[in-house]
Design an enzyme around this catalytic site. Structure first.
Site, PDB file in Angstrom:
ATOM      1  N   LYS A 190       0.789  -1.203   0.051  1.00  0.00           N
ATOM      2  CA  LYS A 190       0.099  -0.058  -0.140  1.00  0.00           C
ATOM      3  C   LYS A 190       0.968   1.373   0.086  1.00  0.00           C
ATOM      4  O   LYS A 190       1.773   1.298   0.794  1.00  0.00           O
ATOM      5  CB  LYS A 190      -0.909  -0.076   1.306  1.00  0.00           C
ATOM      6  CG  LYS A 190      -1.861   1.149   1.556  1.00  0.00           C
ATOM      7  CD  LYS A 190      -2.797   0.988   2.685  1.00  0.00           C
ATOM      8  CE  LYS A 190      -2.074   1.396   3.941  1.00  0.00           C
ATOM      9  NZ  LYS A 190      -2.820   1.473   5.164  1.00  0.00           N
ATOM     10  N   GLY A 225     -10.368   4.151   3.702  1.00  0.00           N
ATOM     11  CA  GLY A 225      -9.975   4.337   2.384  1.00  0.00           C
ATOM     12  C   GLY A 225      -9.249   3.076   1.959  1.00  0.00           C
ATOM     13  O   GLY A 225      -9.301   2.471   0.825  1.00  0.00           O
TER      14      GLY A 225
HETATM   15  C1  R5P Z   1      -1.810   2.075   8.249  1.00  0.00           C
HETATM   16  O1  R5P Z   1      -1.017   1.459   7.704  1.00  0.00           O
HETATM   17  C2  R5P Z   1      -2.783   1.306   9.164  1.00  0.00           C
HETATM   18  O2  R5P Z   1      -2.378  -0.046   9.174  1.00  0.00           O
HETATM   19  C3  R5P Z   1      -4.285   1.244   8.453  1.00  0.00           C
HETATM   20  O3  R5P Z   1      -4.077   0.405   7.333  1.00  0.00           O
HETATM   21  C4  R5P Z   1      -4.568   2.557   8.142  1.00  0.00           C
HETATM   22  O4  R5P Z   1      -4.443   3.506   9.206  1.00  0.00           O
HETATM   23  C5  R5P Z   1      -6.262   2.549   7.646  1.00  0.00           C
HETATM   24  O5  R5P Z   1      -6.660   3.984   7.679  1.00  0.00           O
HETATM   25  P1  R5P Z   1      -7.732   4.265   6.598  1.00  0.00           P
HETATM   26  O6  R5P Z   1      -8.883   3.510   7.297  1.00  0.00           O
HETATM   27  O7  R5P Z   1      -7.952   5.648   6.766  1.00  0.00           O
HETATM   28  O8  R5P Z   1      -7.350   3.968   5.324  1.00  0.00           O
END
Ligand code: R5P
Length: 299
Positions: A190, A225
């Site tokens: 990601k 997201g």
């Molecule tokens: C970040 O790397 C965390 O592990 C989560 O994947 C992230 O914080 C999720 O955030 P959102 O729901 O805003 O995409």
């Protein structure tokens, strides 16, 4: 040993073994918005377990925490172990742009002030791989993933499922879940491009996904997201359904609706942050560690 707690964790404090004395902390606001704190019981020479939530209004709850720790110290308690189920600010673990703070380190330094030990649950660890790299005090990292996974196994059919991790940060949680459930796993790559937007990569074509079920495992869901992007990719590749298990859920109702529109099946979280999706309580985890601390003291 005495357990002191702030309002958000009252239910948790009350669910813990009756063997310990539990006392609430008086907390209110002055007319100008500043916090007022008072501990009314005698805690001299006691070992204190401070149950504090930083889940909602993180800035305010961090100030509240600092005031509480100072008040406890001023009353000459013996030791303070802080249990903070969700620690905010850990995702800013790098100066991504010039002029940004290293928030994770600053917050870790503040939390460490005046306490002897920290206990938390599935903290966001990426560039700081371990709590000991962040905190100056002994710290214990508990995981809610086994509880979430056991709940899932009891209530849903896990056959024909694959565990999915959104990014490298989720790897250790994903491996824990995959081991418990004896299921295969896949971890995407990601990249975050803004607060709400991410791009997802990974050679999922190698996997045969058609007709299978996905169980996404992550530490946090915030705007949704990440889960939204991954759910779309998985469903577009023929997967049957996508469920999500997360330790900490900060998702709003509005963003949940968007995930449902995309086709997300189930969202299941713990109660580290009060939310409508918390079907798994962290109480047994906290209760167990408090019992172990008490045993350490020879009781
Ligand atoms: C970040 O790397 C965390 O592990 C989560 O994947 C992230 O914080 C999720 O955030 P959102 O729901 O805003 O995409």
């Amino acid at each position: 040993m005495i357990i002191v707690y702030t309002s958000l964790l009252e239910k948790l404090a009350r669910s813990i073994d009756g063997k310990f004395k539990i006392i609430p902390i008086t907390s209110r606001k002055f007319p100008d918005g500043e916090k007022y704190i008072r501990i009314s019981n005698d805690i001299k020479k006691e070992d204190i377990i401070l149950l504090h939530s930083m889940a909602l209004n993180p800035d305010e709850s961090i100030v509240e925490y600092l005031l509480i720790v100072d008040a406890l110290r001023s009353m000459e308690c013996n030791t303070i172990t802080a249990i903070i189920p969700y620690i905010p600010y850990l995702r800013q673990d790098k100066r991504f742009n010039i002029g940004e703070p290293l928030s994770a380190k600053i917050i870790a330094n503040l939390i460490s002030l005046g306490i002897d030990r920290l206990i938390t649950i599935d903290p966001h660890l990426h560039r700081f791989r371990d709590l000991s790299e962040l905190f100056k005090i002994p710290s214990i990292n508990l995981s809610a993933i086994p509880l979430l996974v056991e709940y899932y196994k009891k209530n849903f059919d896990i056959s024909n499922s694959i565990i999915i991790g959104p990014d490298i940060e989720s790897e250790r949680l994903v491996k824990t879940a995959a081991n418990i459930l004896s299921l295969p796993y896949f971890i995407f790559e990601k990249q975050r491009i803004s607060d709400k937007e991410v791009t997802i990569e990974g050679e999922i074509k190698e996997l045969s996904l058609k007709g299978k079920n996905a169980i996404i495992i992550d530490d946090i869901i915030s705007t949704g997201g990440t889960v939204s992007k991954i759910t779309s990719i998985l469903l577009n590749n023929g997967m049957n359904k996508v469920d999500v298990l997360v330790s900490h859920c900060l998702l709003s109702e509005e963003n949940y609706k968007k995930l449902k529109e995309i086709g997300l099946n189930e969202l299941i979280s713990t109660d580290t942050i009060p939310n409508p999706f918390s079907r798994v309580s962290i109480a047994p985890l906290i209760s167990k560690i408090i019992g172990e601390i008490d045993d350490e003291r020879g009781n």
